[in-house]
Design an enzyme around this catalytic site. Structure first.
Site, PDB file in Angstrom:
ATOM      1  N   THR A  92       0.760  -1.070  -0.007  1.00 61.34           N
ATOM      2  CA  THR A  92       0.065   0.038   0.028  1.00 61.34           C
ATOM      3  C   THR A  92       0.990   1.238  -0.172  1.00 61.34           C
ATOM      4  O   THR A  92       2.117   0.936   0.383  1.00 61.34           O
ATOM      5  CB  THR A  92      -0.750  -0.154   1.176  1.00 61.34           C
ATOM      6  OG1 THR A  92      -1.766  -1.084   1.194  1.00 61.34           O
ATOM      7  CG2 THR A  92      -1.564   1.263   1.796  1.00 61.34           C
TER       8      THR A  92
ATOM      9  N   ARG B 278     -14.178  -7.593  -1.968  1.00 65.46           N
ATOM     10  CA  ARG B 278     -13.344  -7.333  -0.770  1.00 65.46           C
ATOM     11  C   ARG B 278     -12.750  -5.749  -0.639  1.00 65.46           C
ATOM     12  O   ARG B 278     -12.203  -5.470  -1.597  1.00 65.46           O
ATOM     13  CB  ARG B 278     -12.207  -8.378  -0.376  1.00 65.46           C
ATOM     14  CG  ARG B 278     -11.508  -8.366   0.727  1.00 65.46           C
ATOM     15  CD  ARG B 278     -10.142  -7.657   0.533  1.00 65.46           C
ATOM     16  NE  ARG B 278      -9.205  -7.393   1.832  1.00 65.46           N
ATOM     17  CZ  ARG B 278      -8.334  -6.599   2.144  1.00 65.46           C
ATOM     18  NH1 ARG B 278      -7.914  -5.993   0.994  1.00 65.46           N
ATOM     19  NH2 ARG B 278      -7.611  -6.789   3.251  1.00 65.46           N
TER      20      ARG B 278
ATOM     21  N   GLY C  18     -10.272  -3.527   2.024  1.00 66.46           N
ATOM     22  CA  GLY C  18      -9.512  -3.654   3.032  1.00 66.46           C
ATOM     23  C   GLY C  18      -9.645  -2.234   4.106  1.00 66.46           C
ATOM     24  O   GLY C  18     -10.671  -1.609   3.917  1.00 66.46           O
ATOM     25  N   ASP C  19      -8.517  -2.225   4.913  1.00 64.89           N
ATOM     26  CA  ASP C  19      -8.554  -1.230   5.661  1.00 64.89           C
ATOM     27  C   ASP C  19      -8.250   0.304   5.236  1.00 64.89           C
ATOM     28  O   ASP C  19      -8.369   1.209   5.777  1.00 64.89           O
ATOM     29  CB  ASP C  19      -7.678  -1.396   6.927  1.00 64.89           C
ATOM     30  CG  ASP C  19      -6.102  -1.331   6.409  1.00 64.89           C
ATOM     31  OD1 ASP C  19      -5.938  -2.096   5.204  1.00 64.89           O
ATOM     32  OD2 ASP C  19      -5.254  -0.821   6.622  1.00 64.89           O
TER      33      ASP C  19
ATOM     34  N   THR D   2      -0.469   0.106   6.835  1.00 64.71           N
ATOM     35  CA  THR D   2      -0.304  -0.783   5.582  1.00 64.71           C
ATOM     36  C   THR D   2      -0.295  -2.250   6.356  1.00 64.71           C
ATOM     37  O   THR D   2       0.502  -2.276   7.464  1.00 64.71           O
ATOM     38  CB  THR D   2       1.075  -0.690   4.809  1.00 64.71           C
ATOM     39  OG1 THR D   2       1.108  -1.856   3.779  1.00 64.71           O
ATOM     40  CG2 THR D   2       2.307  -0.539   5.655  1.00 64.71           C
ATOM     41  N   GLY D   3      -0.870  -3.173   5.791  1.00 71.18           N
ATOM     42  CA  GLY D   3      -0.807  -4.594   6.145  1.00 71.18           C
ATOM     43  C   GLY D   3      -2.092  -5.337   6.163  1.00 71.18           C
ATOM     44  O   GLY D   3      -2.812  -5.059   5.246  1.00 71.18           O
TER      45      GLY D   3
ATOM     46  N   GLY E   3      -5.290  -5.950   6.022  1.00 73.30           N
ATOM     47  CA  GLY E   3      -6.484  -5.226   6.244  1.00 73.30           C
ATOM     48  C   GLY E   3      -7.396  -5.651   7.328  1.00 73.30           C
ATOM     49  O   GLY E   3      -7.815  -4.582   7.848  1.00 73.30           O
TER      50      GLY E   3
HETATM   51  N1  ASP Z   1      -3.738  -2.887   3.951  1.00 72.52           N
HETATM   52  C1  ASP Z   1      -3.956  -3.238   2.558  1.00 72.52           C
HETATM   53  C2  ASP Z   1      -5.278  -3.968   2.488  1.00 72.52           C
HETATM   54  O1  ASP Z   1      -5.500  -4.752   3.310  1.00 72.52           O
HETATM   55  C3  ASP Z   1      -2.892  -4.072   2.041  1.00 72.52           C
HETATM   56  C4  ASP Z   1      -1.635  -3.485   2.436  1.00 72.52           C
HETATM   57  O2  ASP Z   1      -1.330  -2.524   2.955  1.00 72.52           O
HETATM   58  O3  ASP Z   1      -0.729  -4.428   2.266  1.00 72.52           O
HETATM   59  O4  ASP Z   1      -6.063  -3.931   1.424  1.00 72.52           O
END
Ligand code: ASP
Length: 345
Positions: free
Chosen positions: A211, A239, A241-242, A262-263, A265
């Site tokens: 992200t 879907r 995400g966050d 980032t991570g 989500g």
């Molecule tokens: N947070 C993002 C999501 O879940 C993906 C990411 O940041 O790696 O869509």
């Protein structure tokens, strides 16, 4: 008599010039003392050092520095944190190196579905878009939602119609294609055909996420945060995400801090990560560093969730906290401190 008037005008003119000079210098001194800071990220993941060549590392570092420099120019000139975070995020969205805008990951149907959000710490106004496929720079669409609509989050076709009406660049979905991402998608399909993914699968796939985001404090004392993503490879069923969820993947308040995440989500949504960090500062009087450490390195780790955040507080302190082996990241401050990094130090 004529001379007297002339003299008076001259004195008045001189007085006006001196006053203007004084105000200018005082203004400059005031600006010089006001701190600014900007921090950016291009995603976090468990990446082995050996998996990136020195050339690739250089490529990432150059792009991160370009985004940081563009944001700093704006802040240095007295521009707003909103402009700084939007500009930095657009540069990262336009680069195929990162999972946002061009070069976003593919969903299960081989399409790029993009999410983004932006928040203004002064007004607590926010805007977001999700599941869009034709907007070149999702972060700019999110900003239009914030500034030119009474809503916070627009999705799919509706969000695209709104972006078009707002004069935002619309592209053919093929614009987002990137061969490296396509190979990753093909590999994903080979490994997951006829199989629905478990939570454990998702945890192991974090290297395929990523992200981009930016958080800034401007010299007017205003914080802004921006986050933009293609989400997770192979995502399905619409879907989201966050990243476009205010409080989860993005948050900004002049009372505490700005955060871009980032991570994985789903965990960032369940834990309301960005807001949790801000709330800890506000209600528990924790420092930004302590609040971020607790949420990212303790709370998420206990749940087995990967990821990280970047953040700036109202005093210009910068934090980049992650529980993976790497996070593409960098910051610059008015104090002159500056740098870009990929791996844990
Ligand atoms: N947070 C993002 C999501 O879940 C993906 C990411 O940041 O790696 O869509």
């Amino acid at each position: 008599m004529k001379n007297m008037i002339h003299n008076k005008v001259n004195h008045f003119q001189m007085f006006a010039v001196i006053c203007s000079l004084f105000l200018l210098l005082a203004g400059q001194a005031l600006y010089a003392e006001k701190p600014y800071a900007v921090v950016i990220h291009g995603g976090a993941g468990n990446i082995a050092r050996e998996s990136l060549s020195p050339e690739q590392i250089e490529e990432y570092n150059i792009k991160l520095a370009e985004a940081l420099n563009a944001a700093e120019e704006i802040l240095k000139a007295g521009g707003t944190s909103l402009d700084a975070v939007e500009t930095a995020t657009r540069i990262l969205e336009d680069s195929p190196l990162f999972n946002a805008g061009k070069g976003a990951v593919f969903n299960i149907d081989g399409k790029n579905e993009l999410d983004a959000s932006i928040m203004c710490g002064e007004t607590h106004n926010a805007g977001a878009v999700a599941g869009i496929t034709t907007v070149k720079n999702p972060i700019s669409a999110a900003r239009k939602v914030m500034e030119n609509s009474p809503h916070v989050l627009l999705t799919g076709k509706g969000a695209e119609t709104f972006a078009y009406e707002q004069g935002i660049d619309i592209v053919d979905p093929g614009y987002f294609f990137d061969q490296r991402r396509w190979n990753q998608y093909r590999e994903f399909i080979r490994n997951n055909v006829n199989r629905s993914r478990s939570d454990a699968d998702l945890k192991n796939e974090n290297i395929k996420m990523g992200t981009v985001g930016a958080v800034a404090l401007d010299i007017h004392g205003n914080i802004a945060a921006a986050t933009s993503t293609g989400g997770m490879v192979g995502k399905r069923y619409g879907r989201i995400g966050d990243s476009p969820i205010i409080g989860a993947g993005n948050y900004a308040s002049n009372l505490s801090c700005g955060v871009s995440a980032t991570g994985h989500g789903e965990y960032f949504i369940r834990n309301i990560v960005a807001y949790d960090i801000a709330a800890r500062m506000l209600y528990k009087e924790q420092s930004l560093q302590d609040a971020a450490f607790h949420v990212i390195r303790e709370k998420l780790v206990e749940q087995g969730a990967n990821g990280g955040i970047i953040a700036v507080d109202k005093d210009g302190n910068v934090v980049m906290e992650f529980n993976t082996t790497a996070m593409f990241r960098g910051f610059v401050k008015s104090t002159g401190e500056k740098g870009v990094w990929i791996f844990e130090e």
